[in-house]
Design a protein around this motif. Structure first.
Motif, PDB file in Angstrom:
ATOM      1  N   GLY A 168     -19.259 -27.217 -33.650  1.00 33.45           N
ATOM      2  CA  GLY A 168     -19.657 -28.366 -32.838  1.00 33.45           C
ATOM      3  C   GLY A 168     -20.837 -27.990 -31.970  1.00 33.45           C
ATOM      4  N   ASP A 169     -20.660 -28.120 -30.642  1.00 35.92           N
ATOM      5  CA  ASP A 169     -21.728 -27.748 -29.713  1.00 35.92           C
ATOM      6  C   ASP A 169     -21.407 -26.451 -28.976  1.00 35.92           C
ATOM      7  OD1 ASP A 169     -19.665 -28.649 -28.180  1.00 35.92           O
ATOM      8  OD2 ASP A 169     -20.830 -30.091 -27.006  1.00 35.92           O
ATOM      9  N   ARG A 170     -20.427 -25.695 -29.469  1.00 35.42           N
ATOM     10  CA  ARG A 170     -20.010 -24.467 -28.787  1.00 35.42           C
ATOM     11  C   ARG A 170     -20.347 -23.238 -29.611  1.00 35.42           C
ATOM     12  NH1 ARG A 170     -14.493 -21.769 -28.530  1.00 35.42           N
ATOM     13  NH2 ARG A 170     -14.720 -20.226 -26.876  1.00 35.42           N
ATOM     14  N   ALA A 171     -21.078 -22.306 -28.997  1.00 38.54           N
ATOM     15  CA  ALA A 171     -21.407 -21.036 -29.648  1.00 38.54           C
ATOM     16  C   ALA A 171     -20.268 -20.050 -29.395  1.00 38.54           C
ATOM     17  CB  ALA A 171     -22.715 -20.482 -29.112  1.00 38.54           C
ATOM     18  N   VAL A 172     -19.437 -19.841 -30.394  1.00 41.99           N
ATOM     19  CA  VAL A 172     -18.307 -18.917 -30.255  1.00 41.99           C
ATOM     20  C   VAL A 172     -18.792 -17.470 -30.302  1.00 41.99           C
ATOM     21  CG1 VAL A 172     -16.093 -18.209 -31.240  1.00 41.99           C
ATOM     22  CG2 VAL A 172     -16.760 -20.623 -31.271  1.00 41.99           C
ATOM     23  N   LEU A 173     -19.747 -17.174 -31.175  1.00 38.61           N
ATOM     24  CA  LEU A 173     -20.428 -15.887 -31.203  1.00 38.61           C
ATOM     25  C   LEU A 173     -21.886 -16.131 -30.875  1.00 38.61           C
ATOM     26  CD1 LEU A 173     -18.869 -14.269 -34.411  1.00 38.61           C
ATOM     27  CD2 LEU A 173     -18.188 -13.919 -32.017  1.00 38.61           C
TER      28      LEU A 173
ATOM     29  N   LEU B 100     -16.684 -11.213 -41.009  1.00 36.10           N
ATOM     30  CA  LEU B 100     -16.674  -9.957 -41.750  1.00 36.10           C
ATOM     31  C   LEU B 100     -15.953 -10.101 -43.090  1.00 36.10           C
ATOM     32  CD1 LEU B 100     -15.946  -7.488 -38.830  1.00 36.10           C
ATOM     33  CD2 LEU B 100     -18.110  -7.808 -40.017  1.00 36.10           C
ATOM     34  N   ALA B 101     -14.935 -10.980 -43.110  1.00 36.28           N
ATOM     35  CA  ALA B 101     -14.176 -11.191 -44.345  1.00 36.28           C
ATOM     36  C   ALA B 101     -14.851 -12.176 -45.279  1.00 36.28           C
ATOM     37  CB  ALA B 101     -12.768 -11.679 -44.011  1.00 36.28           C
ATOM     38  N   GLY B 102     -15.860 -12.906 -44.771  1.00 38.60           N
ATOM     39  CA  GLY B 102     -16.553 -13.885 -45.599  1.00 38.60           C
ATOM     40  C   GLY B 102     -15.769 -15.150 -45.844  1.00 38.60           C
ATOM     41  N   VAL B 103     -14.901 -15.531 -44.872  1.00 40.26           N
ATOM     42  CA  VAL B 103     -14.069 -16.734 -45.026  1.00 40.26           C
ATOM     43  C   VAL B 103     -14.236 -17.620 -43.784  1.00 40.26           C
ATOM     44  CG1 VAL B 103     -12.377 -15.786 -46.615  1.00 40.26           C
ATOM     45  CG2 VAL B 103     -12.086 -15.403 -44.166  1.00 40.26           C
ATOM     46  N   GLU B 104     -15.438 -18.095 -43.557  1.00 40.50           N
ATOM     47  CA  GLU B 104     -15.756 -18.763 -42.309  1.00 40.50           C
ATOM     48  C   GLU B 104     -15.582 -20.271 -42.310  1.00 40.50           C
ATOM     49  OE1 GLU B 104     -19.107 -16.878 -40.073  1.00 40.50           O
ATOM     50  OE2 GLU B 104     -19.660 -16.267 -42.090  1.00 40.50           O
ATOM     51  N   GLY B 105     -15.368 -20.890 -43.428  1.00 43.14           N
ATOM     52  CA  GLY B 105     -15.201 -22.339 -43.437  1.00 43.14           C
ATOM     53  C   GLY B 105     -16.494 -23.053 -43.081  1.00 43.14           C
ATOM     54  N   ASP B 106     -16.401 -23.976 -42.108  1.00 44.95           N
ATOM     55  CA  ASP B 106     -17.544 -24.834 -41.799  1.00 44.95           C
ATOM     56  C   ASP B 106     -18.342 -24.373 -40.582  1.00 44.95           C
ATOM     57  OD1 ASP B 106     -15.660 -25.339 -39.900  1.00 44.95           O
ATOM     58  OD2 ASP B 106     -15.660 -27.525 -40.127  1.00 44.95           O
ATOM     59  N   ALA B 107     -18.226 -23.095 -40.206  1.00 42.76           N
ATOM     60  CA  ALA B 107     -18.990 -22.599 -39.066  1.00 42.76           C
ATOM     61  C   ALA B 107     -20.471 -22.561 -39.402  1.00 42.76           C
ATOM     62  CB  ALA B 107     -18.516 -21.202 -38.665  1.00 42.76           C
ATOM     63  N   ALA B 108     -21.310 -22.950 -38.439  1.00 41.94           N
ATOM     64  CA  ALA B 108     -22.760 -22.852 -38.583  1.00 41.94           C
ATOM     65  C   ALA B 108     -23.247 -21.633 -37.810  1.00 41.94           C
ATOM     66  CB  ALA B 108     -23.429 -24.122 -38.052  1.00 41.94           C
ATOM     67  N   GLY B 109     -24.397 -21.087 -38.214  1.00 42.44           N
ATOM     68  CA  GLY B 109     -24.914 -19.957 -37.453  1.00 42.44           C
ATOM     69  C   GLY B 109     -25.889 -19.124 -38.240  1.00 42.44           C
ATOM     70  N   ASP B 110     -26.171 -17.945 -37.684  1.00 44.94           N
ATOM     71  CA  ASP B 110     -27.193 -17.074 -38.247  1.00 44.94           C
ATOM     72  C   ASP B 110     -26.781 -15.633 -37.975  1.00 44.94           C
ATOM     73  OD1 ASP B 110     -29.457 -16.263 -39.489  1.00 44.94           O
ATOM     74  OD2 ASP B 110     -30.867 -17.085 -38.016  1.00 44.94           O
ATOM     75  N   GLY B 111     -27.552 -14.690 -38.506  1.00 48.46           N
ATOM     76  CA  GLY B 111     -27.310 -13.284 -38.234  1.00 48.46           C
ATOM     77  C   GLY B 111     -27.033 -12.489 -39.495  1.00 48.46           C
ATOM     78  N   LEU B 112     -27.090 -11.170 -39.350  1.00 51.17           N
ATOM     79  CA  LEU B 112     -26.884 -10.236 -40.445  1.00 51.17           C
ATOM     80  C   LEU B 112     -25.466  -9.700 -40.411  1.00 51.17           C
ATOM     81  CD1 LEU B 112     -28.172  -8.376 -42.702  1.00 51.17           C
ATOM     82  CD2 LEU B 112     -28.525  -6.718 -40.851  1.00 51.17           C
ATOM     83  N   VAL B 113     -24.778  -9.704 -41.558  1.00 49.61           N
ATOM     84  CA  VAL B 113     -23.444  -9.120 -41.690  1.00 49.61           C
ATOM     85  C   VAL B 113     -23.450  -8.226 -42.918  1.00 49.61           C
ATOM     86  CG1 VAL B 113     -20.986  -9.544 -42.017  1.00 49.61           C
ATOM     87  CG2 VAL B 113     -22.328 -11.112 -40.616  1.00 49.61           C
ATOM     88  N   GLU B 114     -23.305  -6.926 -42.725  1.00 47.96           N
ATOM     89  CA  GLU B 114     -23.255  -5.966 -43.818  1.00 47.96           C
ATOM     90  C   GLU B 114     -21.902  -5.266 -43.805  1.00 47.96           C
ATOM     91  OE1 GLU B 114     -27.986  -4.799 -44.154  1.00 47.96           O
ATOM     92  OE2 GLU B 114     -26.651  -3.512 -42.984  1.00 47.96           O
TER      93      GLU B 114
ATOM     94  N   SER C 254     -11.254 -13.763 -33.602  1.00 48.58           N
ATOM     95  CA  SER C 254     -10.895 -14.164 -34.960  1.00 48.58           C
ATOM     96  C   SER C 254     -12.102 -14.684 -35.732  1.00 48.58           C
ATOM     97  CB  SER C 254      -9.794 -15.230 -34.924  1.00 48.58           C
ATOM     98  OG  SER C 254      -8.594 -14.679 -34.406  1.00 48.58           O
ATOM     99  N   THR C 255     -13.043 -15.318 -35.031  1.00 44.18           N
ATOM    100  CA  THR C 255     -14.268 -15.785 -35.682  1.00 44.18           C
ATOM    101  C   THR C 255     -15.058 -14.601 -36.231  1.00 44.18           C
ATOM    102  OG1 THR C 255     -14.392 -17.716 -34.240  1.00 44.18           O
ATOM    103  CG2 THR C 255     -16.422 -17.054 -35.344  1.00 44.18           C
ATOM    104  N   LEU C 256     -15.113 -13.512 -35.482  1.00 43.19           N
ATOM    105  CA  LEU C 256     -15.800 -12.311 -35.959  1.00 43.19           C
ATOM    106  C   LEU C 256     -15.102 -11.747 -37.189  1.00 43.19           C
ATOM    107  CD1 LEU C 256     -17.841 -10.029 -35.779  1.00 43.19           C
ATOM    108  CD2 LEU C 256     -16.379  -8.937 -34.057  1.00 43.19           C
ATOM    109  N   LEU C 257     -13.767 -11.690 -37.170  1.00 48.31           N
ATOM    110  CA  LEU C 257     -13.048 -11.192 -38.338  1.00 48.31           C
ATOM    111  C   LEU C 257     -13.334 -12.040 -39.571  1.00 48.31           C
ATOM    112  CD1 LEU C 257      -9.449 -10.015 -37.369  1.00 48.31           C
ATOM    113  CD2 LEU C 257     -11.555  -8.716 -37.531  1.00 48.31           C
ATOM    114  N   ARG C 258     -13.336 -13.355 -39.386  1.00 51.29           N
ATOM    115  CA  ARG C 258     -13.604 -14.235 -40.529  1.00 51.29           C
ATOM    116  C   ARG C 258     -15.013 -14.033 -41.062  1.00 51.29           C
ATOM    117  NH1 ARG C 258     -10.553 -17.933 -37.374  1.00 51.29           N
ATOM    118  NH2 ARG C 258     -12.453 -18.949 -36.605  1.00 51.29           N
TER     119      ARG C 258
END
Length: 239
Positions: A19-24, A54-68, A48-52
């Motif tokens: 929505g309009d909230r930046a969780v990370l 890393l697991a690649g199971v984020e659903g409908d979250a929007a955002g950016d950044g590098l995850v390796e 839990s958002t960070l875990l998701r």
């Protein structure tokens, strides 16, 4: 999107918005191969958002950044999430072909040899979590994500599970990221403890820097906005 880079876990500038909230919010994190990291934070801080992510199971979250992350990632949840219509061994090797013997060995590692044919509802809560651990480790992960895996267990069972998880970690040596609300659990299990606040890593404490456990615990509580008075009782700072 998660990218396989061998054993190193690296997160750079990770943002996740609902929505309009930046969780990370521009989160940076590195976890070395074989390192055990615990993540603390108040409810809604983004654990839990960070875990998701890393697991690649984020659903409908929007955002950016590098995850390796490594290609081999397993996850353990607060509830065991066993299929009630599958026996214990079948739950452990679900989705794996030709892995019956590996499944038996994994169950033996968690103290459940001989229970392969049991149904999940015949097991205690602690035993079900042992099955969940066996299911994760039979896949030989290089990264194990654990989302409050002992939160629903009684105090004595939790202590037993702490010892089991640490022993399995020493034997298998995956990198581990454990999410918990329990400071004492984090200090007892991890090599490094992080505090997540407003979507970023706000504090970090290493357990091998020569300080006492009590000193580290106090610093973590302070980072979480908690003070400990002379009575030993923990109270939250007024906002």
């Amino acid at each position: 999107m998660a990218t396989d880079v061998g054993g190193l876990i690296r997160v750079k500038g990770l943002t996740r918005v609902y929505g309009d909230r930046a969780v990370l919010d521009g989160l940076d994190l590195e976890i070395a191969p074989g390192e055990f990291v615990a993540l603390l934070g108040q409810s809604g801080s983004g654990k839990s958002t960070l875990l998701r992510a890393l697991a690649g199971v984020e659903g409908d979250a929007a955002g950016d950044g590098l995850v390796e992350v490594p290609a081999q990632v397993s996850m353990v949840f607060q509830d065991a999430r066993l299929l009630p219509w599958q026996r214990v061994l079948d739950n452990v090797i679900l989705g794996l072909d030709g892995a019956v013997e590996r499944g038996r060995e994994s169950l033996a590692e968690v103290g459940l040899a001989g229970r392969e044919r049991a149904w999940p509802n015949e097991l205690s809560g602690g035993e079900q979590q042992r099955v969940a651990l066996a299911r994760s480790l039979v896949r030989e992960p290089r990264l194990l994500l654990a989302d409050e895996p002992f939160g629903a267990l009684d105090a004595l069972t939790r202590l037993k599970m702490h010892g089991l998880l640490r022993r399995l970690y020493e034997e298998h040596r995956p990198a581990v990221l454990l999410v918990t609300h329990d400071v004492d659990e984090a200090v007892a299990l991890a090599d490094r403890v992080l505090v997540l606040d407003h979507g970023r890593i706000a504090a970090e404490q290493r357990l091998d820097d020569g300080r006492s456990t009590a000193e580290i615990r106090t610093e973590l509580l302070r980072a979480l906005g908690v003070t400990e008075g002379y009575s030993g009782k923990v109270s939250r700072k007024s906002c």
